[in-house]
Design an enzyme around this catalytic site. Structure first.
Site, PDB file in Angstrom:
ATOM      1  N   CYS A 344      14.937   4.941  10.671  1.00 43.70           N
ATOM      2  CA  CYS A 344      14.507   6.090   9.876  1.00 43.70           C
ATOM      3  C   CYS A 344      13.551   5.632   8.788  1.00 43.70           C
ATOM      4  O   CYS A 344      13.992   5.157   7.734  1.00 43.70           O
ATOM      5  CB  CYS A 344      15.714   6.812   9.257  1.00 43.70           C
ATOM      6  N   CYS A 347      14.077   7.355   5.342  1.00 49.55           N
ATOM      7  CA  CYS A 347      15.260   6.937   4.583  1.00 49.55           C
ATOM      8  C   CYS A 347      15.100   5.538   4.009  1.00 49.55           C
ATOM      9  O   CYS A 347      15.351   5.292   2.827  1.00 49.55           O
ATOM     10  CB  CYS A 347      16.500   6.976   5.478  1.00 49.55           C
ATOM     11  N   ASP A 348      14.716   4.593   4.873  1.00 47.88           N
ATOM     12  CA  ASP A 348      14.778   3.183   4.514  1.00 47.88           C
ATOM     13  C   ASP A 348      13.444   2.598   4.072  1.00 47.88           C
ATOM     14  O   ASP A 348      13.403   1.490   3.537  1.00 47.88           O
ATOM     15  CB  ASP A 348      15.317   2.379   5.705  1.00 47.88           C
TER      16      ASP A 348
END
Length: 527
Positions: A344, A347-348
């Site tokens: 992701c 997200c990361d």
């Protein structure tokens, strides 16, 4: 800092505060502390029940505590909770100010009954869509039980901590200083890990449910649509899933769902759930199906067994288990998952600020990921197996315009390399001449499509070699009374709008199946 329309909305929300709320800040002379100072005073200006105070005890700066005046404990935020976490902040203010968390009475009582001391820390990124669910669940639990404390930590702002704890994906939750869990979690999932008897109690309660007319397995767009259509036919309908929203929860932007010009995955998932709850649908989350026992005769009950041990019965079944990220299946990938291998980028990605990363996959998802990451990291290497990129031309043009991106086509990833703690690089082979190369980097984002969640159905009904459930034009599977919809089926084009149509079609087909069943008594059907 806050725009006037947002301030106007917040004034309305804060007008219902039942108790005073104090925002106790730990600040230094940095720019981020000045930014947080402005945010907190903006919030305090919107209600005479909100005040700002100094809090010198917290070593993390900038940070603040949302608490009752004069209190010691409260909900902590290390960082500036804007972006996806702004809602977490507003909910914290409201809940500390007297608004009850939106938990069922049973769940709230279970939280209050927890014994022991629980000090939670959640590392997040402000662009992560999964993080707010975890933060909001733990914040709400803090409000209900004084033995529970929680701190949200912006990993991009406290990078020394991130490095010290070797955090390379978010959300990452620590309990009393030890790793507790990663990825999206709700209060029910957290309680399962804290309360060892919760799983058995949930399984017992689930197994006591009466048989359904239609049971939907999966709560993504296909499952939600199927549940709504079945319930509207007056059928006893249930829906069971690990989480409501499915893969949609991991989608950053949705711009092609007709009549909705633009939205985000979590918002869309919340709308799906609200629509389903508008009807009399029995909803159960936090459960994973492990086996299906088809009815022995037409008109009998299909039996579905869950990982918890519970068994459900239903006259007709709609399978909508969805799909998950496809893995490269190369040496080192599993070992370094969440240690540099990620799936992701939204997200990361912030955890890799200023570092070198690779994106595996040249479709729309891969190219979009590379474009997004190029604005955060120092360099992006995009590897595509085919000889040309498969993404839309407009995305390719944008990608090629970026100075810190290298595109390699005709490349087969061979191995993920690391030092035992984190990723240090990868090797790939040129398909044209079999030459092998090594790329030095700190992160790898895999964007090579999806795999249907159907392993548990392999010996029960017809699947393709890729694991997709074979369905006909009516959504019917090879088992009478069992229908399927969404990304896990042979329906072409894995799109949200197609999945919702699939779910509606499956429900209408299930209804048609049910009304044509012979009338039998309950004892005979159970046999």
């Amino acid at each position: 800092m806050l725009q006037d329309p947002i301030k106007s909305q917040l004034r309305t929300h804060f007008a219902s505060l039942a108790h005073p709320v104090e925002l106790a800040a730990s600040l230094d002379d940095g720019a981020k502390s000045r930014e947080l100072h402005e945010l907190l005073h903006d919030l305090a200006s919107l209600s005479d029940k909100i005040s700002v105070a100094d809090y010198a005890e917290d070593a993390r700066r900038p940070s603040f505590v949302v608490r009752r005046p004069g209190g010691v404990e409260g909900i902590r935020f290390a960082g500036i909770p804007m972006g996806h976490e702004f809602t977490s902040l507003i909910l914290a203010v409201l809940q500390v100010g007297g608004h009850a968390p939106k938990f069922s009475a049973e769940l709230a009582e279970q939280i209050r009954a927890l014994d022991g001391e629980y000090e939670f820390e959640t590392y997040i990124s402000l662009s992560c869509q999964n993080c707010p669910d975890v933060v909001q669940a733990l914040n709400a639990m803090t409000v209900l039980n004084p033995n529970i404390r929680h701190t949200m930590i912006d990993g991009a702002l406290f990078q020394d901590e991130v490095a010290a704890r070797n955090i390379m994906s978010v959300p990452q939750v620590f309990l009393n200083g030890q790793p507790f869990g990663s990825g999206r979690m709700d209060a029910e999932g957290i309680l399962v890990k804290l309360d060892t008897g919760a799983t058995a109690r949930a399984a017992k309660k689930l197994g006591e449910k009466a048989p359904f007319d239609v049971l939907v397995l999966g709560a993504g767009p296909a499952g939600a649509s199927g549940a709504v259509y079945a319930a509207r036919k007056g059928l006893r309908t249930g829906i069971v899933a690990e989480r409501f929203g499915g893969q949609v929860l991991d989608t950053m932007a949705i711009e092609n769902f007709i009549s909705v010009p633009e939205t985000e995955g979590p918002k869309f998932a919340a709308a799906l759930e609200a629509h389903v709850r508008h009807y009399e649908v029995d909803i159960t989350t936090g459960q994973q199906a492990t086996s299906l026992k088809p009815a022995v005769s037409r008109g009998g009950f299909h039996e579905i067994t869950m990982a918890s041990g519970a068994t459900l019965r239903t006259k007709s079944l709609i399978l909508a288990p969805g799909a998950r990220w496809r893995h490269m299946n190369v040496p080192g990938e599993d070992f370094y998952r969440n240690k540099g291998v990620a799936y992701c980028p939204h997200c990361d990605g912030p955890l890799f600020k200023g570092k070198r990363v690779a994106v595996i996959g040249g479709g729309n998802s891969g190219v979009e990921a590379a474009i997004d990451l190029a604005g955060i990291v120092s360099h992006v290497t995009l590897l595509e197996f085919a000889d040309t990129l498969r993404a839309d031309e407009v995305l390719q043009t944008k990608l090629r315009s970026l100075p810190n991106v290298r595109i390699i086509t005709g490349a087969l990833t061979q191995e993920v390399l690391g030092d035992g703690q984190r990723v240090t690089g990868l090797t790939y082979r040129e398909r044209a001449n079999e030459r092998e190369h090594r790329v030095e980097l700190e992160g790898i984002f895999v964007q090579i499509g999806l795999v249907p969640n159907t392993e548990w159905l392999r010996d029960t009904l017809a699947l393709t070699e890729r694991g997709e459930i074979e369905v006909d034009a009516h959504g019917a599977t090879s088992v009478p009374g069992v229908f399927a919809a969404g990304d896990a089926t042979t329906t072409p084009y894995k799109q949200i709008i197609i999945a919702t149509g699939d779910g509606a079609k499956a429900a209408l087909s299930a209804f048609d199946y049910l009304i044509r069943l012979p009338v039998v008594n309950a004892d005979k059907a159970a046999a």
